[in-house]
Design a protein around this motif. Sequence first.
Motif, PDB file in Angstrom:
ATOM      1  N   ALA A  29       0.813  -1.213   0.000  1.00  8.75           N
ATOM      2  CA  ALA A  29       0.000   0.000   0.000  1.00  8.75           C
ATOM      3  C   ALA A  29       0.850   1.268   0.000  1.00  8.75           C
ATOM      4  O   ALA A  29       0.496   2.259  -0.647  1.00  8.75           O
ATOM      5  CB  ALA A  29      -0.936  -0.002   1.204  1.00  8.75           C
ATOM      6  N   ALA A  30       1.967   1.255   0.704  1.00  4.19           N
ATOM      7  CA  ALA A  30       2.821   2.453   0.752  1.00  4.19           C
ATOM      8  C   ALA A  30       3.396   2.759  -0.628  1.00  4.19           C
ATOM      9  O   ALA A  30       3.410   3.913  -1.064  1.00  4.19           O
ATOM     10  CB  ALA A  30       3.934   2.269   1.770  1.00  4.19           C
ATOM     11  N   ALA A  31       3.871   1.733  -1.325  1.00  3.29           N
ATOM     12  CA  ALA A  31       4.401   1.919  -2.679  1.00  3.29           C
ATOM     13  C   ALA A  31       3.293   2.346  -3.626  1.00  3.29           C
ATOM     14  O   ALA A  31       3.488   3.209  -4.484  1.00  3.29           O
ATOM     15  CB  ALA A  31       5.072   0.638  -3.168  1.00  3.29           C
ATOM     16  N   GLU A  32       2.122   1.749  -3.476  1.00  3.21           N
ATOM     17  CA  GLU A  32       0.970   2.107  -4.322  1.00  3.21           C
ATOM     18  C   GLU A  32       0.582   3.569  -4.123  1.00  3.21           C
ATOM     19  O   GLU A  32       0.279   4.276  -5.088  1.00  3.21           O
ATOM     20  CB  GLU A  32      -0.228   1.212  -4.002  1.00  3.21           C
ATOM     21  N   GLN A  33       0.558   4.024  -2.889  1.00  3.80           N
ATOM     22  CA  GLN A  33       0.182   5.408  -2.596  1.00  3.80           C
ATOM     23  C   GLN A  33       1.188   6.384  -3.204  1.00  3.80           C
ATOM     24  O   GLN A  33       0.809   7.376  -3.831  1.00  3.80           O
ATOM     25  CB  GLN A  33       0.071   5.628  -1.091  1.00  3.80           C
ATOM     26  N   LEU A  34       2.460   6.114  -3.030  1.00  7.10           N
ATOM     27  CA  LEU A  34       3.509   6.960  -3.590  1.00  7.10           C
ATOM     28  C   LEU A  34       3.411   6.995  -5.112  1.00  7.10           C
ATOM     29  O   LEU A  34       3.446   8.058  -5.729  1.00  7.10           O
ATOM     30  CB  LEU A  34       4.880   6.431  -3.144  1.00  7.10           C
ATOM     31  N   HIS A  35       3.257   5.823  -5.696  1.00  6.67           N
ATOM     32  CA  HIS A  35       3.147   5.713  -7.149  1.00  6.67           C
ATOM     33  C   HIS A  35       1.886   6.395  -7.657  1.00  6.67           C
ATOM     34  O   HIS A  35       1.908   7.087  -8.672  1.00  6.67           O
ATOM     35  CB  HIS A  35       3.166   4.232  -7.553  1.00  6.67           C
ATOM     36  N   GLY A  36       0.787   6.239  -6.947  1.00  7.89           N
ATOM     37  CA  GLY A  36      -0.479   6.841  -7.368  1.00  7.89           C
ATOM     38  C   GLY A  36      -0.403   8.357  -7.406  1.00  7.89           C
ATOM     39  O   GLY A  36      -0.907   8.984  -8.343  1.00  7.89           O
ATOM     40  N   MET A  37       0.222   8.953  -6.419  1.00  4.80           N
ATOM     41  CA  MET A  37       0.349  10.405  -6.406  1.00  4.80           C
ATOM     42  C   MET A  37       1.223  10.880  -7.563  1.00  4.80           C
ATOM     43  O   MET A  37       0.888  11.848  -8.251  1.00  4.80           O
ATOM     44  CB  MET A  37       0.929  10.882  -5.080  1.00  4.80           C
ATOM     45  N   ALA A  38       2.331  10.205  -7.779  1.00  2.00           N
ATOM     46  CA  ALA A  38       3.234  10.583  -8.865  1.00  2.00           C
ATOM     47  C   ALA A  38       2.571  10.377 -10.223  1.00  2.00           C
ATOM     48  O   ALA A  38       2.659  11.234 -11.108  1.00  2.00           O
ATOM     49  CB  ALA A  38       4.520   9.782  -8.778  1.00  2.00           C
ATOM     50  N   ALA A  39       1.875   9.260 -10.400  1.00  2.00           N
ATOM     51  CA  ALA A  39       1.223   8.973 -11.677  1.00  2.00           C
ATOM     52  C   ALA A  39       0.041   9.908 -11.927  1.00  2.00           C
ATOM     53  O   ALA A  39      -0.301  10.184 -13.080  1.00  2.00           O
ATOM     54  CB  ALA A  39       0.765   7.522 -11.719  1.00  2.00           C
ATOM     55  N   GLY A  40      -0.561  10.411 -10.863  1.00  2.00           N
ATOM     56  CA  GLY A  40      -1.638  11.381 -11.027  1.00  2.00           C
ATOM     57  C   GLY A  40      -1.148  12.668 -11.661  1.00  2.00           C
ATOM     58  O   GLY A  40      -1.854  13.313 -12.428  1.00  2.00           O
ATOM     59  N   ALA A  41       0.066  13.051 -11.353  1.00  2.00           N
ATOM     60  CA  ALA A  41       0.652  14.271 -11.905  1.00  2.00           C
ATOM     61  C   ALA A  41       1.387  14.005 -13.214  1.00  2.00           C
ATOM     62  O   ALA A  41       1.411  14.850 -14.101  1.00  2.00           O
ATOM     63  CB  ALA A  41       1.601  14.893 -10.902  1.00  2.00           C
ATOM     64  N   LEU A  42       1.995  12.859 -13.318  1.00  2.00           N
ATOM     65  CA  LEU A  42       2.766  12.486 -14.513  1.00  2.00           C
ATOM     66  C   LEU A  42       2.238  11.150 -15.036  1.00  2.00           C
ATOM     67  O   LEU A  42       2.742  10.087 -14.651  1.00  2.00           O
ATOM     68  CB  LEU A  42       4.252  12.374 -14.171  1.00  2.00           C
ATOM     69  N   PRO A  43       1.226  11.184 -15.888  1.00  2.00           N
ATOM     70  CA  PRO A  43       0.561   9.948 -16.342  1.00  2.00           C
ATOM     71  C   PRO A  43       1.504   8.902 -16.957  1.00  2.00           C
ATOM     72  O   PRO A  43       1.207   7.714 -16.919  1.00  2.00           O
ATOM     73  CB  PRO A  43      -0.444  10.445 -17.379  1.00  2.00           C
ATOM     74  N   GLN A  44       2.630   9.328 -17.492  1.00  2.00           N
ATOM     75  CA  GLN A  44       3.589   8.386 -18.081  1.00  2.00           C
ATOM     76  C   GLN A  44       4.069   7.367 -17.052  1.00  2.00           C
ATOM     77  O   GLN A  44       4.464   6.247 -17.401  1.00  2.00           O
ATOM     78  CB  GLN A  44       4.815   9.112 -18.648  1.00  2.00           C
ATOM     79  N   LEU A  45       4.033   7.741 -15.781  1.00  2.00           N
ATOM     80  CA  LEU A  45       4.522   6.843 -14.728  1.00  2.00           C
ATOM     81  C   LEU A  45       3.591   5.653 -14.493  1.00  2.00           C
ATOM     82  O   LEU A  45       3.978   4.696 -13.838  1.00  2.00           O
ATOM     83  CB  LEU A  45       4.730   7.616 -13.424  1.00  2.00           C
ATOM     84  N   ARG A  46       2.393   5.708 -15.036  1.00  2.00           N
ATOM     85  CA  ARG A  46       1.464   4.575 -14.891  1.00  2.00           C
ATOM     86  C   ARG A  46       2.003   3.315 -15.564  1.00  2.00           C
ATOM     87  O   ARG A  46       1.588   2.214 -15.238  1.00  2.00           O
ATOM     88  CB  ARG A  46       0.094   4.931 -15.461  1.00  2.00           C
ATOM     89  N   GLN A  47       2.923   3.486 -16.491  1.00  2.00           N
ATOM     90  CA  GLN A  47       3.508   2.350 -17.205  1.00  2.00           C
ATOM     91  C   GLN A  47       4.462   1.542 -16.327  1.00  2.00           C
ATOM     92  O   GLN A  47       4.830   0.422 -16.667  1.00  2.00           O
ATOM     93  CB  GLN A  47       4.242   2.835 -18.453  1.00  2.00           C
ATOM     94  N   ILE A  48       4.884   2.110 -15.218  1.00  2.00           N
ATOM     95  CA  ILE A  48       5.800   1.438 -14.297  1.00  2.00           C
ATOM     96  C   ILE A  48       4.994   0.930 -13.110  1.00  2.00           C
ATOM     97  O   ILE A  48       4.155   1.648 -12.579  1.00  2.00           O
ATOM     98  CB  ILE A  48       6.876   2.428 -13.788  1.00  2.00           C
ATOM     99  N   ASP A  49       5.223  -0.317 -12.688  1.00  2.00           N
ATOM    100  CA  ASP A  49       4.474  -0.799 -11.521  1.00  2.00           C
ATOM    101  C   ASP A  49       4.971  -0.109 -10.245  1.00  2.00           C
ATOM    102  O   ASP A  49       6.080   0.416 -10.189  1.00  2.00           O
ATOM    103  CB  ASP A  49       4.495  -2.330 -11.411  1.00  2.00           C
ATOM    104  N   ALA A  50       4.113  -0.113  -9.238  1.00  2.00           N
ATOM    105  CA  ALA A  50       4.370   0.661  -8.017  1.00  2.00           C
ATOM    106  C   ALA A  50       5.653   0.245  -7.304  1.00  2.00           C
ATOM    107  O   ALA A  50       6.420   1.095  -6.845  1.00  2.00           O
ATOM    108  CB  ALA A  50       3.177   0.547  -7.072  1.00  2.00           C
ATOM    109  N   ALA A  51       5.901  -1.039  -7.191  1.00  2.00           N
ATOM    110  CA  ALA A  51       7.098  -1.502  -6.485  1.00  2.00           C
ATOM    111  C   ALA A  51       8.365  -1.067  -7.217  1.00  2.00           C
ATOM    112  O   ALA A  51       9.339  -0.622  -6.586  1.00  2.00           O
ATOM    113  CB  ALA A  51       7.064  -3.018  -6.334  1.00  2.00           C
ATOM    114  N   ARG A  52       8.356  -1.167  -8.532  1.00  2.00           N
ATOM    115  CA  ARG A  52       9.526  -0.748  -9.320  1.00  2.00           C
ATOM    116  C   ARG A  52       9.719   0.766  -9.215  1.00  2.00           C
ATOM    117  O   ARG A  52      10.846   1.244  -9.090  1.00  2.00           O
ATOM    118  CB  ARG A  52       9.367  -1.161 -10.772  1.00  2.00           C
ATOM    119  N   PHE A  53       8.618   1.507  -9.268  1.00  2.00           N
ATOM    120  CA  PHE A  53       8.707   2.958  -9.119  1.00  2.00           C
ATOM    121  C   PHE A  53       9.349   3.326  -7.784  1.00  2.00           C
ATOM    122  O   PHE A  53      10.236   4.181  -7.726  1.00  2.00           O
ATOM    123  CB  PHE A  53       7.320   3.603  -9.238  1.00  2.00           C
ATOM    124  N   ALA A  54       8.923   2.685  -6.711  1.00  2.00           N
ATOM    125  CA  ALA A  54       9.472   2.973  -5.384  1.00  2.00           C
ATOM    126  C   ALA A  54      10.972   2.660  -5.346  1.00  2.00           C
ATOM    127  O   ALA A  54      11.758   3.431  -4.775  1.00  2.00           O
ATOM    128  CB  ALA A  54       8.725   2.180  -4.316  1.00  2.00           C
TER     129      ALA A  54
END
Length: 139
Positions: A29-54
């Motif tokens: 959930a922590a990685a998902e939350q961090l990733h969700g906020m970043a992907a909300g502002a930068l949609p390109q980040l949705r292509q990366i899964d949350a754990a990898r993004f973290a």
Amino acid sequence: MKLTHAPLRLIIGAFFLNSGLGKRTLEGAAAEQLHGMAAGALPQLRQIDAARFARLLSASEIALGAALLTPFVPSLLGGLGLTAFGAGLVQLYVRTPGLREPGSLRPTQAGVGLAKDSWLVGVGLTLVLDSLTHRRLVR
């Protein structure tokens, strides 16, 4: 590294290193939350899964912190990295709904933390500009 750059590099470098080390074990959930906020502002980040993004964010913060703390890394390079990272955080601030007052750049209470990251851009640009102007004066 110029002695006058040391306080900025030490404080900000230690902060980034600590932040990156703290994100090394983000999962679920922590990685998902961090990733969700970043992907909300930068949609390109949705292509990366949350754990990898973290993991990538953690590694980026550790690398930037270490570069700023290492005296033989030129302030020009540290400043460029800090400016780029800070610009990404400012973009996150500007694009995330609810962080700014409507029609303004003024932060809401929720946005104060990210609005403060604009200082990173200023510090980064100061290191870059000082390094570039110092080079011209020396020649």
